[in-house]
Scaffold this motif. Structure first.
Motif, short mmCIF file in Angstrom:
data_model
loop_
_atom_site.label_atom_id
_atom_site.label_comp_id
_atom_site.label_asym_id
_atom_site.label_seq_id
_atom_site.Cartn_x
_atom_site.Cartn_y
_atom_site.Cartn_z
N THR B 248 0.86 -1.17 0.00
CA THR B 248 0.00 0.00 0.00
C THR B 248 0.90 1.23 0.00
O THR B 248 2.07 1.15 0.36
CB THR B 248 -0.94 0.02 1.22
OG1 THR B 248 -1.81 1.14 1.09
CG2 THR B 248 -0.15 0.15 2.51
N SER B 251 -2.16 3.92 2.86
CA SER B 251 -3.14 3.37 3.80
C SER B 251 -2.41 2.59 4.90
O SER B 251 -1.19 2.60 4.98
CB SER B 251 -4.12 2.48 3.06
OG SER B 251 -4.74 3.20 2.04
N GLU B 252 -3.18 1.93 5.73
CA GLU B 252 -2.62 1.15 6.83
C GLU B 252 -1.56 0.19 6.27
O GLU B 252 -1.82 -0.52 5.31
CB GLU B 252 -3.76 0.38 7.51
CG GLU B 252 -3.33 -0.53 8.63
CD GLU B 252 -2.60 0.21 9.74
OE1 GLU B 252 -3.14 1.20 10.23
OE2 GLU B 252 -1.46 -0.20 10.08
N ASN B 794 -7.78 -3.68 2.15
CA ASN B 794 -7.16 -2.73 3.07
C ASN B 794 -8.05 -1.50 3.18
O ASN B 794 -8.70 -1.11 2.21
CB ASN B 794 -5.77 -2.32 2.58
CG ASN B 794 -4.90 -1.77 3.70
OD1 ASN B 794 -5.33 -1.70 4.85
ND2 ASN B 794 -3.69 -1.40 3.36
N ASN B 796 -8.76 2.58 4.35
CA ASN B 796 -8.13 3.88 4.50
C ASN B 796 -9.19 4.80 5.08
O ASN B 796 -10.15 5.16 4.41
CB ASN B 796 -7.65 4.38 3.13
CG ASN B 796 -6.91 5.68 3.25
OD1 ASN B 796 -7.21 6.52 4.09
ND2 ASN B 796 -5.91 5.86 2.39
N TRP B 833 -12.41 0.19 -1.58
CA TRP B 833 -11.35 -0.19 -0.68
C TRP B 833 -10.19 -0.71 -1.49
O TRP B 833 -10.37 -1.27 -2.56
CB TRP B 833 -11.86 -1.25 0.30
CG TRP B 833 -12.61 -0.63 1.42
CD1 TRP B 833 -12.46 0.63 1.88
CD2 TRP B 833 -13.64 -1.21 2.18
NE1 TRP B 833 -13.32 0.87 2.91
CE2 TRP B 833 -14.06 -0.25 3.11
CE3 TRP B 833 -14.24 -2.46 2.20
CZ2 TRP B 833 -15.05 -0.50 4.05
CZ3 TRP B 833 -15.23 -2.70 3.12
CH2 TRP B 833 -15.63 -1.73 4.04
N GLU B 834 -9.02 -0.54 -0.95
CA GLU B 834 -7.86 -1.10 -1.61
C GLU B 834 -7.93 -2.62 -1.57
O GLU B 834 -8.45 -3.19 -0.61
CB GLU B 834 -6.58 -0.65 -0.89
CG GLU B 834 -6.31 0.81 -1.02
CD GLU B 834 -4.96 1.21 -0.37
OE1 GLU B 834 -4.29 0.34 0.18
OE2 GLU B 834 -4.63 2.40 -0.46
N SER B 882 -8.42 12.43 -2.89
CA SER B 882 -7.93 11.10 -2.53
C SER B 882 -8.76 10.08 -3.27
O SER B 882 -9.97 10.02 -3.13
CB SER B 882 -8.07 10.92 -1.02
OG SER B 882 -7.37 9.79 -0.60
#
Lengths: 458, 1176
Positions: B248, B251-252, B794, B796, B833-834, B882
């Protein structure tokens, strides 16, 4: 046993079936604007909503900087504006004179769309919010046109490229440059809506009132050369708010720490609506000593607006109404005042050959600007003399409010009043003839990259 | 299916008939099968009693072009039958039991692991009642009727074996827990045997975790799993983990940590590592995708210890104590005081300190500068000045600092636990206490933990469980980054970025010869202080030691974790599992700033207003300032899950789960500051936080803007709903197919409702090759191939699909002071979402009687829909949004080898080798013009820190890449240059910026994070003595060296790096050094500094090999010491952080802790731990 199973399963399913609303919670510190009270909060974002371009004052003829002061001008494009450089913006600069009005337009579009989508809320509150959004959008488009498009000319307005009209909050919507006329049509529609919807008085001067909408309309019509309507709007405006600040009663030593205008903007009775430019810190502006001589010795503005900069030969501007008692709003005031309404109406009278009425309006203003006992009412032998006097007083009264370049643009349309600007810096002389392409700022490069708009010739 | 295999076998192994010769290679086939083969090849028919022959068991037949007789002899030596040929028929009859036909089989039974004899093992001849037990030396002897019968060997705790008897045979039995097929992996939702798993799991058990002593469970994991790398950043004391590289951008990026089936939201420090039973690391999609939108960075599943049914209570106690050295500040590689004085003198001569002496200056004057000034003014003679200066050269403030503020560390850990169970219940109870005296004097940490886990079988079908954990941690005077901020106090700040910001000069002393605190030049010069005292100011001196002694901060954290569970067996193999988890953390932070601290005095002075009539009004009352903060976390999960686990006729095995869960995480915090506080009376004063007060310094400030707490209340609630399923089907214990799916929904801000439910899935297959009949390489004990594909997600939390505004408090609007909201995001309805698609190919193997075990894996992660800032037309009112615009690929290999090198009765040597390769590359990222400006990349690129706003992705390169100017060498005056793309030397900093106007023009040096890393662990055992040596390595990465400090030395009095001594000093030096001259001229020094800092000569290879730790342990048991009052004692000692064995750079720098501009992390100090574990 089977039965137990089903009971348990049914129980679990029931537990999760009720979850439709489980996910519909909103974070407490964030807002997804949806109702009229949310729009109220958005429009009260003074830092966004009351910004106007400021770059025009760097171009206009009031500003006079020494070489050192020029070197201290904070941004490259501010410097290049001062010398009317053909090569103005670099590729990746954020030109706030362009982006700040469009941000206001985004807010206004968000509010107007939101009101249409959600019919709840008190009608009074809805009207006010809608009227404000209309006002802000009209004001932003008007400022954009004045900076990035040619002066309004009824003959060519439908062909002259204006600025892109964005009327929805969809950031992915494609845009082209609408004509100057199309943009004016939209501006006038919005400002007329605002006049209908806005309350007579606003609770705060950062919120537009009906008087502010009339003042905006007067400014627009004046710029378009529609003097009848401009006079009409100014008159209505004056009927709603007409108190002028009496400079004779202002204590010049009231400013606590620094040389700033001694009356706070909130207590200044002639301020109709507060807006500020995106430009430099107000005290970075200065005028030449020649310009300072235009103010008579007993004109209180000579000392309340300026102080001499030692060893530099020019005068620092300290007269922004924004500065009064607060260091929070450092950029110059560019909003509407009762004084401007008087000046607009005076000009309209003069242009309509009503010299006496014109001089009455002018004197109504000037009596508040001169030392006690030194005021001599101004007279004019002819409408033309009246007009020249009024234009001069307009320049002196409304200095550094981002209005001078607009005035030059509209005055240049008539060869009789056209002015060729010259300035000298580092022994180099710069000249800007009337009607030069450089009166119109180029569209920022980032915008061209993204939307391939037609660029202004330079 | 079976027929097909038989056919395949026939085709491969049975040579078509030639007259009477037999060729066959059959392993463990029924006798009938062998008969059939012989019959087919020779044409001889067999006549026998089907049933009795079938009972005789299996035989081996391995002959090549043999006569019929030889083949038959081989067959019948293995079964209790005899034969004779009648015509073309072979008549089979039971062998008559006679004395002559008896054989004696003898041998020994040993543990395959320890090679120790197994006493009392049972050896049985299959199909008979004959048997024996091994004696004290593991030996046995049996008399049977056949020469090579099948033997069944079993021993409690070991895996039973069946093997063909030979004379003087040695039978090795493997310990049960080590058998691969018995290893289970857990995903947090399901526990399954590793042999049926298709995904990529790394399993770390307690014995491995016990090999490193630490109070933090994650620290123990370093080097124990492939794919998992640790990096210590400058800005945080917690290591940053990355599992299989990065997938990523913004993000996290940290793996999800799951404890006993539930993600832990609070601090992992609440877990006592001694309570941990095992850790499973889920690496690929099949392993992790059950965790849905939180699985993209991998999952670390921690399982704590439990009791066992039908087990006697077992009590264990453990204690250890760890000694560590105080920090060695020479590791900061700072310039010596003498060099600093030389540098300061150059600056003085260049007139750079003139402003200090201009009227109205308030800045303090360094002592040396004052001496030179006095000399220049003729107040003192040159010799006196030189004498005074030289006296300063021997002082180093770090010596005072180290002596007064730091100490050797001691960490103590104690734990006792009881576990066991009866027929209907199992239990585990533990209590632990840790006490750490950290290296800063006064910085102590203590932790108390209680842990219990109980399961009750209410009925045969219903099990209830309750588990709870309580942890209380107290920290006094915490420091933010361990070992990294020695100048916190001196610099008056806690920021780790001020390591070198040593405003007190290196020659300042902190105490006089009698130990009394000394003031240092700080903030104000003496003239200004005198002026201030005239106005009524409080004392303005700064005494570092006093400040240090006045520190009074207490941070407390209480963590409670409760799990309730019910498991009900609905039908055979079908369970309903209900679980509820409550995690609650309460943290409090109390910081009492004494009224005598500089901070309080200085602010009281700041808010002193002199009225026109001369009256002094203190708007901020003198008195202590008390800051109180609370941070609470409540995470609740409810999960309902159906488990299905069943086998049919030894052929089909199905394991499946399906369920749903809801989860809510609430974080609440509050913060307040009390002024004029008196800790004895508990009274405080009300102050006006809002009004702008004018002050003596010529500004106006409100108390709120200077001393306010910002947002005093925080409240964040996140909710998730998830539906999940996971199923695997295994056929014949050889072929396994698996699939999993999960749908997550959440309120996470902004993701539009129709995209909230986000399906993620995986599929996988595994094949136990060695179980195939056709596969018979003797040396391969196990070979499993597996392949998986799937998606992990993932989240965000910063992105938003709706037009979103921040609510601003009133008072911030300049003229109206009314509340407002400011839009931070335009609507972006296409947000997703990723997700990360991952292919994993793996092989697990056990070779040479399992003396070499291991696995090899390949993975390829394609991260899609990554968040990035998408460029917007300014006419939208925004510069960027974003949005899901970026893509990234990470691929790599992982190899793990466990080798049993030597294994004799007394001596054993085992080796574990791990190699991980993970390379990431940004494959799609839209850079706007401005963000491609190389100056950003030079300054911020290649920094893997916690500040994501500084991440600069470049398409085609790793996220954390290093770029540099090509070095242009020093000129004859020692000034630096860089080489332009055309080969010309550039000497101007701004010109370099114009020529290198695009990142792609700069020289790419490499990645900052190691693409290759791993560990090598060797364990040697001699009798009861064990020695483990752990080596870690990281290869293939780079680091940028420190800047020279030329700019900061002058501007901020910072002490630069020790490279100063190697700088160009005189003509000719340019041939010997790359360190430019220090001129004292601002522009030139800036150029020299930046050109050197950002050129390729200052980028070094970071490859290194590190001796992490050495563990020595000794076991005492009743076997070795009959008088031992307890059942077992283990004594151990461990030395850790032993340092670097090999490094690529020649500067003696530890690349993991390379000194950097403005900040440094010190390498961890060496520690020695000793401890004991007692089992009762």
């Amino acid at each position: 046993m089977k039965k137990n199973t089903y009971i348990v399963l049914a129980f679990i399913l029931a537990a999760f079936a009720g979850c439709k609303d489980y996910l519909d919670i909103q974070p407490k510190d964030k807002l997804i604007p949806g109702g009229v009270e949310d729009f109220r909060l958005l429009l009260d974002d003074q830092w966004t909503m009351t910004l106007t371009p400021g770059i025009a004052d760097l171009m206009a003829d009031d500003l006079y900087l020494t070489e050192d002061q020029y070197g201290d001008v904070p941004q490259d494009y501010f410097q290049r504006s001062y010398t009317w450089s053909r090569d103005l913006f670099t590729a990746d600069e954020d030109i706030r004179d362009w982006s700040a009005p469009y941000k206001i337009i985004f807010y206004a579009n968000t509010v107007l769309e939101g009101l249409a989508a959600n019919p709840t809320g008190l009608q009074e509150a809805r009207n006010q919010v809608q009227g404000e959004a209309d006002f802000y959008r009209a004001y932003a488009y008007f400022n954009l046109l004045n900076t990035f498009a040619k002066q309004y000319n009824a003959a060519t307005a439908d062909k002259d490229p204006g600025v892109p009209l964005r009327l929805s909050s969809d950031v992915t919507a494609p845009v082209t440059r609408n004509s100057v006329k199309e943009v004016y049509v939209q501006i006038l529609a919005d400002v007329n809506d605002a006049i209908k919807l806005l309350p007579v008085k606003a609770a705060f001067k950062t919120r537009p009132s009906r008087a502010a909408a009339h003042a905006l309309a007067a400014r627009i019509y004046l710029q378009m050369g529609d003097y009848d309507r401009a006079m009409e709007e100014a008159t209505t405006g004056i009927s709603l708010q007409n108190t002028l600040l009496d400079y004779r009663k202002v204590d010049p030593n009231n400013s606590t720490f620094d040389a700033v205008f001694p009356v706070t903007i909130v207590s200044n009775p002639e301020v109709i609506f507060i807006s500020s430019t995106t430009g430099m810190y107000a005290k970075n502006y200065a005028i030449s000593s020649d310009m300072h001589k235009l103010y008579s010795v007993h004109d209180l503005r000579a000392s309340l607006f300026f102080r001499e900069i030692p060893d530099q030969g020019n005068y620092q501007y300290i007269g922004s109404y924004n500065d009064g008692g607060s260091t929070n709003v450092p950029s110059p005031f560019s909003g509407f005042t009762v004084a401007e309404l008087y000046l607009i109406r005076a000009e309209c009278y003069a242009r309509k050959n009503e010299t006496n009425k014109a001089m009455d309006d002018l004197n109504a203003l000037l009596v508040n600007r001169f030392e006690e006992g030194f005021f001599q009412p101004v007279t004019a032998a002819s409408p033309k003399v009246a007009l020249r006097t009024i234009l001069q007083e307009r320049r002196k009264e409304l200095i550094f409010r981002n209005l001078r370049l607009m005035d030059l643009k509209r005055l240049n349309a008539n060869p009789e009043y056209a002015i060729t600007l010259t300035r000298t810096l580092n022994d180099e002389t710069f000249i800007l003839p009337p009607g030069d392409n450089r009166y119109v700022f180029p569209i920022p490069a980032k915008e061209i990259t993204a939307t391939h708009l037609e660029q202004n010739p330079r | 299916m079976k027929r097909l295999f038989v056919l395949l076998l026939c085709m491969q192994y049975i040579v078509p008939l030639r007259a009477q010769s037999v060729t066959a290679s059959l392993q463990n086939v029924p006798a009938e099968k062998a008969f059939a083969v012989i019959q087919q090849q020779t044409g001889y028919e067999f006549l026998y009693n089907n049933e009795s022959v079938r009972k005789a068991g299996t035989i081996n037949l391995s002959v090549k072009q043999a006569t019929l007789e030889v083949a038959l002899q081989q067959c019948f030596s293995q079964i209790p039958f005899t034969w004779k040929v009648v015509d073309k028929t072979i008549v089979v009859s039971p062998r008559p039991v006679t004395a002559a036909a008896e054989y004696t089989i003898s041998g020994r039974v040993l543990s395959s692991d320890s090679r120790q004899p197994l006493i009392g093992a049972t050896i049985r001849v299959k199909g008979t009642d004959k048997g024996a037990a091994s004696n004290g030396s593991g030996a046995f002897s049996i008399t049977t009727g056949t020469q090579h019968p099948l033997l069944q060997v079993s021993f409690l705790g070991y895996i039973s074996r069946e093997l063909r008897a030979e004379n003087d045979m040695v039978i090795y039995l493997e310990e049960d827990k080590k058998k691969l097929s018995e290893v289970v992996v857990t995903t947090g939702y399901i526990t399954l045997p590793k042999e049926r798993a298709t995904g990529s799991f790394s399993q770390v058990d307690k014995s491995q975790l016990d090999k490193r002593i630490s109070t933090n469970i994650l620290d123990k994991l370093e080097g124990l799993s492939t794919g998992l790398s640790f990096s210590r950043s400058v800005t945080s004391d917690k290591p940053k983990l990355s599992l299989r590289g990065r997938s990523t951008l913004f993000s996290e990026d940290q793996p999800l940590v799951v404890v006993n089936g539930f993600p832990i939201e609070g601090d992992l420090n609440s877990i006592d590592p001694d309570d941990v039973e095992s850790i499973t690391i889920l690496k690929d999609a099949a392993a992790a995708s059950i965790w849905g939108v939180r699985a993209a960075n991998g999952v670390i599943v921690i399982t704590t210890r439990q009791g066992k049914f039908n087990q006697r209570p077992s009590v264990e106690a453990r204690t250890n104590i760890v000694f560590g050295r105080k920090p060695d500040y020479s590791q900061l590689h700072l310039m010596s005081t003498s060099d600093y004085i030389d540098a300061q003198q150059i600056l003085f001569k260049a007139g750079r300190f003139n402003n200090l002496f201009s009227p109205g200056s308030t800045v303090p004057i360094p002592e040396a500068v004052q001496i030179w000034k006095d000399e220049k003014d003729g107040k003192i003679s040159g010799s006196v000045a030189a004498q005074r200066i030289n006296a300063l050269r021997d002082i180093d403030i770090l010596n005072d600092y180290s002596r007064l503020f730091t100490r050797n560390t001691i960490t103590r850990q104690y734990q006792v636990n009881v576990s066991g169970g009866s027929e209907n219940m199992q239990y585990y109870l533990s209590a632990g206490y840790d006490k750490n005296a950290n290296y800063m004097v006064g910085n102590n940490y203590e932790r108390f933990t209680l842990n219990t886990s109980n399961t009750v079988r209410v009925t045969k079908k219903l099990e209830l469980s309750i588990a709870g954990q309580l942890s209380q941690g107290n920290t006094s005077n915490p420091f933010d980054v361990t070992g990294s901020s020695p100048f916190d106090i001196i610099a008056g700040t806690r920021s780790a970025t001020n390591v070198a910001a040593q405003i007190p000069s290196p020659y300042s002393r902190l105490v006089d010869d009698n130990g009394n605190a000394l003031k240092v030049p700080w903030r104000y010069n003496e003239a200004f202080k005198q002026e201030g005292y005239g106005q009524g100011f409080l004392n303005m001196d700064y005494y570092p030691l006093t400040e240090f002694q006045l520190m009074n901060r207490r941070v407390k954290s209480m963590a409670v974790n409760v799990r309730l569970g019910a498991n009900y067996e609905i039908a055979k193999g079908l369970n309903l599992d209900l679980k509820y988890n409550l995690e609650k953390n309460n943290g409090s932070d109390r910081n009492l700033e004494d009224q005598n601290t500089f901070m309080v005095r200085d602010n009281v002075n700041l808010f002193l207003e002199i009225m026109p009539d001369g009256e002094q009004v203190r708007h901020l009352p003198p008195g202590d300032i008390l800051t109180l903060a609370k941070n609470d976390l409540t995470a609740q999960t409810f999960r309902g899950q159906l488990n299905f686990n069943r086998s049919w006729r030894q052929k089909h095995t199905v394991a499946a789960i399906a369920g749903a869960e809801s989860r809510e995480i609430l974080r609440e915090g509050s913060r307040q500051r009390l002024f004029g506080y008196n800790d004895r009376t508990l009274q405080y004063a009300d102050v006006d936080m809002v009004t702008q007060f004018p002050n003596y310094y010529g500004f106006t400030n409100s108390i709120g803007s200077v001393l306010g707490v910002g947002a005093p209340v925080t409240y964040i609630k996140d909710r998730f709903i998830s539906y999940f399923t996971n199923a695997s089907y295994t056929y014949l214990n050889r072929y396994t197919l698996s699939a999993s799916g999960r749908i997550d929904g959440s309120n996470l801000f902004g993701v539009q409702r129709n995209r909230r439910l986000n399906p993620l899935w995986s599929v996988g297959a595994a094949w136990q090759v060695q179980r195939e009949k056709f596969f018979h390489a003797d040396w391969v004990d196990m070979l499993k191939l597996r392949a998986t594909y799937g998606f992990n997600g993932n989240i965000n939390k910063t992105a938003t699909a709706y037009t979103t505004a921040n609510l601003m408090t009133s008072g911030e609007n300049a003229t109206s002071y009314i509340p407002y909201a400011t839009i931070i995001n335009p609507a972006n309805p296409n947000l997703r979402w990723e997700k990360v698609a991952q292919v994993n190919l793996g092989a697990d193997f056990a070779l040479f009687r399992e003396s070499l075990n291991g696995s090899l894996e390949y993975f390829n992660k394609q991260a899609q829909d990554l968040f990035g800032s998408a460029f917007l037309a300014p006419s939208t009112g925004f510069n960027s949004i974003s949005s899901n615009i970026a893509e990234m690929r990470t691929q790599g290999w992982e190899l793990k080898l466990d080798s049993r090198n030597i294994s004799t009765n007394n001596f054993r040597w085992n080796t574990t080798f791990m190699l991980s390769i993970a390379k990431d590359k940004v494959t799609k990222f839209y850079n706007t013009g401005s963000s491609m400006n190389p100056s950003f990349f030079l300054l911020y690129g290649g920094r893997d820190n916690d500040d994501r706003s500084t991440y600069l992705p470049v398409e085609g390169y790793p996220l954390f890449g290093l770029w540099a100017y090509p070095w242009g060498g020093l000129d004859a005056k020692g000034n630096a240059g860089v080489t332009g793309p055309d080969g010309k030397r550039i000497t101007d900093r701004f010109e370099a910026g114009r020529i290198y106007d695009n990142i792609y023009k700069l020289k790419y040096m490499g990645a900052v994070n190691p693409p290759v890393f791993g560990s090598l662990a060797n364990t040697f055992s001699y009798k009861q003595l064990n020695l483990t040596v752990n080596i870690l390595y990281k290869l293939g990465h780079y680091y940028r060296g420190s800047d020279l400090g030329y700019y900061t030395m002058a501007a901020m009095y910072q002490r630069g790096p020790d490279s100063f001594k190697d700088r160009w000093k005189q003509a000719g030096d340019e041939a010997k050094t790359n360190i430019p001259a220090f001129t004292g001229v601002r522009a030139q020094d800036r150029t020299n500094n930046d050109f050197y800092q950002f050129s390729d000569v200052n980028v070094e290879k970071a490859d290194h090999v590190r001796l992490q730790d050495v563990l020595l342990s000794y076991d005492i048991t009743r076997q070795t010491m009959a008088t031992l009052p307890v059942s077992r004692i283990t004594l151990y000692a461990q030395a850790s952080n032993l340092g670097i064995i090999w490094r690529a750079n020649k500067h003696g720098i530890d690349p993991d802790y390379a000194p950097q501009t403005f900040s440094s992390v010190m390498p961890p100090v060496r520690t020695l731990a000793i401890g004991a574990k007692v089992g009762f």
